[in-house]
Design an enzyme around this catalytic site. Structure first.
Site, mmCIF file in Angstrom:
data_model
loop_
_atom_site.group_PDB
_atom_site.id
_atom_site.type_symbol
_atom_site.label_atom_id
_atom_site.label_comp_id
_atom_site.label_asym_id
_atom_site.label_seq_id
_atom_site.Cartn_x
_atom_site.Cartn_y
_atom_site.Cartn_z
ATOM 1 N N CYS A 120 -13.224 -1.779 6.401
ATOM 2 C CA CYS A 120 -12.533 -1.394 5.456
ATOM 3 C C CYS A 120 -13.409 -0.380 4.504
ATOM 4 C CB CYS A 120 -11.527 -2.081 4.830
ATOM 5 S SG CYS A 120 -10.298 -2.687 5.783
ATOM 6 N N LYS A 125 -6.288 6.981 12.242
ATOM 7 C CA LYS A 125 -6.702 7.427 10.943
ATOM 8 C C LYS A 125 -7.063 8.930 11.208
ATOM 9 C CE LYS A 125 -8.026 2.848 9.265
ATOM 10 N NZ LYS A 125 -9.082 2.156 8.616
ATOM 11 N N CYS A 171 -7.250 -11.392 1.308
ATOM 12 C CA CYS A 171 -7.511 -10.940 2.576
ATOM 13 C C CYS A 171 -7.827 -12.064 3.513
ATOM 14 C CB CYS A 171 -8.627 -9.815 3.122
ATOM 15 S SG CYS A 171 -8.669 -9.235 4.574
ATOM 16 N N ARG A 186 -1.889 6.751 9.873
ATOM 17 C CA ARG A 186 -2.077 6.176 8.460
ATOM 18 C C ARG A 186 -2.211 7.264 7.492
ATOM 19 N NH1 ARG A 186 -4.118 0.531 8.342
ATOM 20 N NH2 ARG A 186 -3.081 -0.464 10.281
ATOM 21 N N CYS A 220 -15.587 -8.803 6.417
ATOM 22 C CA CYS A 220 -15.588 -9.357 7.740
ATOM 23 C C CYS A 220 -15.747 -7.868 8.378
ATOM 24 C CB CYS A 220 -13.899 -9.580 7.903
ATOM 25 S SG CYS A 220 -12.969 -8.210 8.142
ATOM 26 N N ARG A 242 0.761 -1.282 0.030
ATOM 27 C CA ARG A 242 0.083 -0.045 -0.096
ATOM 28 C C ARG A 242 0.832 1.133 0.180
ATOM 29 N NH1 ARG A 242 -3.678 -0.292 4.860
ATOM 30 N NH2 ARG A 242 -4.626 -2.001 3.522
ATOM 31 N N CYS A 288 -14.794 -3.701 -0.053
ATOM 32 C CA CYS A 288 -13.242 -4.122 0.354
ATOM 33 C C CYS A 288 -12.824 -5.493 -0.557
ATOM 34 C CB CYS A 288 -13.232 -4.431 1.875
ATOM 35 S SG CYS A 288 -13.916 -6.092 2.195
ATOM 36 N N LYS A 327 -3.820 1.077 15.026
ATOM 37 C CA LYS A 327 -3.648 2.326 13.989
ATOM 38 C C LYS A 327 -4.532 3.713 14.014
ATOM 39 C CE LYS A 327 -7.566 -0.341 11.678
ATOM 40 N NZ LYS A 327 -8.100 -1.206 10.440
#
Length: 572
Positions: A486, A218, A443, A150, A482, A81, A437, A216
């Site tokens: 995302c 954001k 994934c 991120r 899931c 990414r 996603c 993470k």
């Protein structure tokens, strides 16, 4: 200084905390294991560290069973990414990513919901060459994943084009200034010579410290009336306040996040809450000190409860605000008025300032590839060869060909027509408002399909849409494989979370402007039940809606979904 009254949750550190502590500032043994050709994979400890370098080890799950039968290791590959603040890339950078996808990846690019490029299918022995080529294009993958801040997002297509340039510069500055300071990335991937002596902890990571963040983090900046980045889904959201055509500052929202775990009520999506207003020059200070609050008080024992939203809920919104102001040494101003209309993209040609144009191209599922009857990847490559403006990757997985001069517009439009590239207007507004996603096959967390399945599901929902005169009605629909969120499923007016192969939890009732979460409507249902539910609800919407009423508002007013007393729906 850490407030001695406040404290992080008790409990032993998670195993990831041990990995970070022992990693020598994110180095681990990555330099050595990436050169090992005995296996296409890497040890789990190093894979946890790889996230901070912008990558995850995955395997092709479509091939798992067959490879197990053949007694072969999984078909390991890496997802990579890019860090791309605000989603802005030069045509030369687009061409590099296009070439690398063919040379080292699976021949496609994924435009992510955080406005950046993602590549899949990279083999271990090609990772270093890929990252070096990205670096040579003046891009990088530092902190694109991992327990750090991120990719910083900003509104891609505001009505005020001159404001975009200003907001983009703030997004870029935040992204650069909040990067980890360790030189691990440069040593491992770019062959920077390692400094012999190890500096003190404070010198290596003055903001993150040796353990980085609990999870993470954001950040996103929205420019009203567009909420295309879903600003309330961010750990830290900034809402641009424009007065008399000038950017005067930002409202600050904290504690948003979309992830949850099935069956665990201690986890949940949450909207960020506005706590005040700051001037542009105060942006970095606010971001820095908010991050350090999460560093000091976030949950390092239970990763499922380690996001900033849980820290805010545990300590209390007012307490976190007071702690932030104490660290800043000054108080936030009162929040200013603002208004959002929508969280989607505006398609087709739009004229901006100084006679420049921009064209928003619909990219279903964000997958840039050449299909049998649609040469999307080739068409964009040819446009990049003649384009002198920039590309903007939107948080709705589309791409904007931006800053097009009147002279170049004719040539680019010819290429758009030659390759049949579409603004999506021949599709239903529902499809143009869709997001998914990656999910299967790459994934490792996916419980069900998303990107590969949602277009086929929409084919069937479109029959209901067309039969009820709703083809031009924008209804956001989102699917994730899931519960990690995302594709920001909790902010879709219709949302699906994968539960098992072919089965999804169905959610309804989010606000069209991204200001209210959805709520579960049906649990663990398949396609037939999904179509049955929508076959009953969409006709009611067509007949019973009030003028200008969005679908998410209708299902609450009609009693299909019950709203909570504070006006926001609780996801579970």
């Amino acid at each position: 200084m850490v407030n001695q009254i406040l404290k992080a949750p008790d409990g032993p550190p998670s195993d990831v905390e041990r990995i970070k502590r022992e990693s020598n500032y994110l180095r681990g043994t990555l330099a050595e294991v990436m050169q090992d050709r005995i296996s296409a994979g890497i040890p789990d400890d190093d894979n946890r560290l790889m996230k901070h370098h912008g990558s995850y080890l995955q395997d092709d799950r479509d091939l798992r069973n067959e490879r197990q039968k053949q007694k072969l290791e999984p078909a390991y590959q890496f997802m990579l990414r890019v860090r791309l603040p605000g989603g802005v890339a030069a045509p030369s950078q687009w061409l590099v990513m296009d070439e690398l996808a063919d040379k080292y990846g699976n021949g496609t690019l994924k435009l992510t919901t955080r406005e950046t490029f993602q590549m899949h299918g990279i083999l271990k022995w090609n990772m270093k060459s890929t990252i070096q080529a990205i670096h040579e294009s003046l891009l990088d993958t530092i902190a694109a994943c991992g327990d750090v801040n991120r990719n910083v997002m900003c509104t891609s297509n505001p009505y005020q084009s001159e404001i975009h340039a200003e907001v983009y510069e703030w997004a870029k500055k935040l992204s650069d200034d909040l990067l980890p300071r360790t030189r691990a990335y440069h040593e491992i991937w770019l062959d920077e010579e390692k400094v012999a002596s190890t500096p003190e902890v404070e010198e290596v990571e003055p903001m993150y410290g040796p353990l980085y963040l609990p999870r993470k983090f954001k950040i996103g900046i929205a420019v009203p009336p567009e909420n295309d980045i879903d600003v309330f889904s961010q750990d830290l959201g900034f809402i641009a306040i424009v007065e008399d055509g000038k950017l005067v500052g930002f409202n600050v929202a904290i504690g948003g996040g979309m992830g949850m775990s099935h069956g665990d009520k201690a986890t949940y999506p949450q909207l960020g809450k506005v706590i005040g207003f700051v001037q542009p020059h105060q942006l970095y200070e606010v971001a820095y000190n908010t991050i350090t609050i999460q560093r000091d008080y976030g949950n390092r024992s239970e990763r499922k409860n380690a996001r900033f939203k849980y820290t805010v809920d545990r300590l209390g919104l007012q307490t976190v605000k007071e702690e932030l102001e104490a660290r800043l040494g000054w108080k936030l101003d009162e929040a200013r008025e603002y208004h959002f209309d929508r969280n989607g993209d505006r398609y087709g040609w739009v004229k901006g300032i100084q006679g420049k144009w921009q064209f928003t191209l619909f990219v279903e599922g964000g997958r840039v590839a050449d299909f049998d009857d649609y040469k999307l990847k080739t068409g964009l490559r040819e446009i990049a060869k003649v384009h002198t403006g920039d590309f903007r990757l939107t948080s709705n997985q589309n791409v904007i060909i931006a800053n097009v001069s009147s002279q170049k517009k004719k040539k680019i439009n010819e290429l758009i027509e030659q390759y049949g590239l579409t603004d999506g207007k021949q599709y239903s507004a529902l499809r143009r408002s869709s997001m998914a996603c990656v999910a299967l096959p790459t994934c490792g967390l996916a419980m069900a399909e998303a990107e590969r399945y949602l277009p086929r599901l929409i084919d069937k929902i479109d029959e209901i849409v067309d039969a009820n005169g709703l083809r031009d009605e924008e209804i956001t629909i989102r699917m994730t494989g899931c519960p990690n969120g995302c594709a920001r499923h909790a902010l879709g007016e219709i949302g699906f979370i994968g539960k098992s192969p072919g089965k999804y939890n169905m959610y309804l009732g989010a606000a069209h402007d991204g200001s209210r979460l959805s709520k579960m409507h049906r649990e663990n249902i398949g396609e037939d039940e999904i179509l049955k539910e929508l076959g009953e609800i969409l006709p009611r919407y067509a007949k019973e809606r009030e003028e200008g009423e969005h679908f998410g508002d209708f299902v609450i007013r009609a009693g299909i979904i019950k709203a909570t007393t504070d006006g926001t729906n609780f996801h579970e």
